[in-house]
Scaffold this active site. Structure first.
Site, PDB file in Angstrom:
ATOM      1  N   LYS A  40       0.847  -1.200   0.000  1.00  0.00           N
ATOM      2  CA  LYS A  40       0.000   0.000   0.000  1.00  0.00           C
ATOM      3  C   LYS A  40       0.880   1.247   0.000  1.00  0.00           C
ATOM      4  CE  LYS A  40      -3.994   1.882   2.583  1.00  0.00           C
ATOM      5  NZ  LYS A  40      -4.930   1.664   3.699  1.00  0.00           N
ATOM      6  N   SER A  74      -9.732   1.628   2.773  1.00  0.00           N
ATOM      7  CA  SER A  74      -8.882   2.404   1.897  1.00  0.00           C
ATOM      8  C   SER A  74      -7.821   1.583   1.161  1.00  0.00           C
ATOM      9  CB  SER A  74      -8.189   3.511   2.705  1.00  0.00           C
ATOM     10  OG  SER A  74      -7.341   2.959   3.699  1.00  0.00           O
ATOM     11  N   SER A  98      -9.865  -0.778   6.951  1.00  0.00           N
ATOM     12  CA  SER A  98      -9.290  -0.602   5.610  1.00  0.00           C
ATOM     13  C   SER A  98      -8.640  -1.828   5.002  1.00  0.00           C
ATOM     14  CB  SER A  98      -8.252   0.520   5.642  1.00  0.00           C
ATOM     15  OG  SER A  98      -8.885   1.745   5.448  1.00  0.00           O
TER      16      SER A  98
HETATM   17  N1  LIG Z   1      -8.748   3.884   7.265  1.00  0.00           N
HETATM   18  C1  LIG Z   1      -9.695   3.017   7.454  1.00  0.00           C
HETATM   19  O1  LIG Z   1      -9.489   2.003   8.114  1.00  0.00           O
HETATM   20  C2  LIG Z   1     -10.965   3.226   6.737  1.00  0.00           C
HETATM   21  C3  LIG Z   1     -12.050   4.044   7.276  1.00  0.00           C
HETATM   22  N2  LIG Z   1     -13.103   3.930   6.311  1.00  0.00           N
HETATM   23  C4  LIG Z   1     -11.680   5.493   7.431  1.00  0.00           C
HETATM   24  O2  LIG Z   1     -11.941   6.243   6.520  1.00  0.00           O
HETATM   25  O3  LIG Z   1     -11.191   5.909   8.433  1.00  0.00           O
END
Ligand SMILES: NC(=O)C[C@H](N)C(=O)O
Length: 543
Positions: free
Chosen positions: A119, A194, A218
């Protein structure tokens, strides 16, 4: 996968869980009664079989890399999973080095020849690392993150940097400053986020495994959307050194694989204390590989005695009917494996979402202050300091990031701190305690990984609250700091090939080994179910 039982009537009668055609050319359907397996099943571990292939000299690391790269080059224009891919020569020179070691009779390492996607918020010294943000466009860190350093030391080849929502803030990859990644099961849909690029790349077999990060889901939500295995380790299990900070008390580096075994082997490679991360734990890292026992039949009740708690609040209103039925079928499968399955209530469950979105944005408003055009980030010309800061941020950050920094600054401001930040911390303690209580009566807890299957691209992009609501299944686990494994458990009939549903298994802190053991048995006994998207077969590249 138990091939011998694939076509028994008993298997077919249980197929509400996994009724899915295996023909790459035909549409998958929940009502298919005659599954057709057109290719042989994948080995339980591509990592182990790669090692075997190399050591027995059936193929060279260069051969293996070339065939994987051919698929990658063919599928990437459609998927857009990578933000940076080195040229083939750069990658092949690493494979050549491994072949030379093998020829000299040396051990090339347990991950030799394994192509790993990383990532883009995890630092790599030989490739750009932007975190999906324009503010870091072109940034090349002078060092490797500890997780990257460890996989490289074990022989893995980092194949490229995967797309993501900017700094991890999003659930679809649509908040990437550079591109939207497509879901390999249906290219009109998002891969989740993400870490959507990392999940899509493994799903399309562009790489063997990948690293992602999980602050509020994510790794797990994109694993669910793309039909791959995703593991969020216990907070502290894996060093965060070299991971761009979003919300430091919640951030974890996690793993993707196309099997539980590969995911566990990758975790083993990156786990353990690191002197560069004071929050990394000194707990021993057990040999996860010994957990991957073969199961020859359901009749032996291989999970006899395991207490499984199905979290009631996660199969309630607001969750798609297709998802609920796949999870209920998974619960039945646990019973067939010898487990006792009971519904458990976590009354504080619904508090997780607001608490997470206060704490995560608060921490992010502090962490992202370093991108000011001087310490890090692009710099605009200005003749006084405030305009330089303001101009650099205005130009470098996307709208979701700006919104979260503003919300976080507000929640932390003197007049509102008690009402928001402090209260959210109190809720976090309540959530932690309720998981502790539930896990004292159950060995693992299960739930869907997401309330729906993958969304259409654009469907939630302009509705942040609907987007945040999609994280309901995962954020609590980050607040409690626990490990969770997501693995595909069934399909919903939608899109050209059906869309995968992910099952989330939550365990006690530092008990990843148990999750991997249970997940491996669940996966092996989930007959008639190959989570390989149609795009893998396109272009006649053999799988
Ligand atoms: N970063 C994550 O684990 C995703 C979560 N949807 C966020 O926007 O914080």
């Amino acid at each position: 996968m138990l091939l011998s039982t694939l076509h028994t009537p008993r298997t077919l009668s249980r197929l509400s869980l996994t009724r899915h055609s295996h023909s790459y050319t035909s549409r998958a359907s929940l009502t298919d009664q005659t599954p057709t397996l057109t290719t042989s099943p994948p080995p339980h571990s591509e990592i182990l079989s790669t090692r075997q292939t190399l050591l027995s000299r059936h193929a060279s690391a260069v051969d293996l890399a070339l065939s994987r790269l051919a698929r990658l080059r063919l599928t990437e224009p459609r998927l857009r999973a990578f933000l940076h891919l080195p040229d083939d020569d750069t990658l092949l020179s690493q494979a050549r080095r491994l072949d030379a070691l093998i020829a000299a009779g040396d051990d090339p390492g347990p991950l030799a020849g394994v192509l790993v996607g990383v990532k883009d918020n995890i630092c790599t010294k030989d490739m750009p690392s932007t975190g999906g943000s324009r503010v870091l466009a072109g940034y090349r860190p002078p060092f490797d993150a500890t997780a990257v350093k460890r996989v490289r030391e074990l022989g893995a080849i980092v194949v490229g940097k995967t797309n993501m929502d900017e700094f991890g803030m999003g659930s679809t990859t649509e908040a990437s400053a550079f591109q939207v990644t497509a879901n390999p099961w249906d290219e009109s849909r998002v891969p989740g986020g993400s870490s959507g690029g990392s999940a899509a790349a493994v799903s399309a077999r562009q790489c063997v495994v990948s690293l992602g990060s999980d602050t509020g889901g994510s790794v797990r939500q994109p694993a669910s959307f793309c039909g791959v295995v995703g593991l969020k380790p216990t907070y502290g299990r894996v060093s965060r050194f070299g991971l761009m900070a979003y919300a430091s008390s919640l951030d974890t580096i996690g793993c993707f694989g196309s099997s539980v075994a590969d995911t566990g082997i990758l975790l083993h490679a990156i786990a353990g204390h690191d002197r560069f991360d004071a929050t990394s734990s000194k707990q021993d890292v057990p040999d996860f590989q010994s957990q991957f026992v073969s199961v020859s039949s359901l009749e032996s009740k291989p999970l006899k005695g395991l207490r499984v708690g199905l979290i009631r609040e996660t199969i309630d209103k607001g969750v798609d009917a297709g998802v609920i039925s796949a999870i209920r079928a998974a619960a039945m499968h646990f019973e067939e494996l010898g487990c006792s399955v009971n519904e458990v209530s976590l009354p504080s469950f619904s508090l997780g979402l607001p608490a997470y979105y206060i704490l995560a944005v608060s921490e992010s408003s502090s962490n992202l202050s370093r991108y000011d055009g001087i310490r890090y980030g692009n710099q605009v010309y200005a003749d006084e300091l405030d305009s330089l800061y303001g101009g650099s941020r205005a130009e470098g950050f996307g709208s979701e990031v700006k919104m979260r920094i503003l919300m976080g600054t507000y929640a932390l401001s003197a007049g509102y701190y008690d009402a928001y930040y402090k209260r959210a911390q109190q809720v976090r303690t309540i959530i932690r305690n309720s998981f502790k209580e539930a896990l004292s009566q159950n060995d693992i807890l299960i739930s869907p990984a997401a309330p729906s299957v993958a969304y259409k691209i654009g469907e939630k992009k302009n509705d942040p609250l609907a987007m945040y609501a999609g994280d309901i299944m995962t954020v609590n686990v980050n607040l409690a700091g626990l490990p969770a494994l997501v693995l595909p458990c069934g399909f919903v009939e939608d899109g050209p090939a059906g869309l995968p549903v992910g099952l989330q298994m939550i365990g006690a802190a530092f008990n990843e080994g148990e999750l991997l053991r249970v997940g491996h048995i669940f996966e092996q006994t989930l007959e008639n179910c190959r989570f390989v998207p149609p795009i893998v077969a396109d272009g006649d590249i053999a799988f």
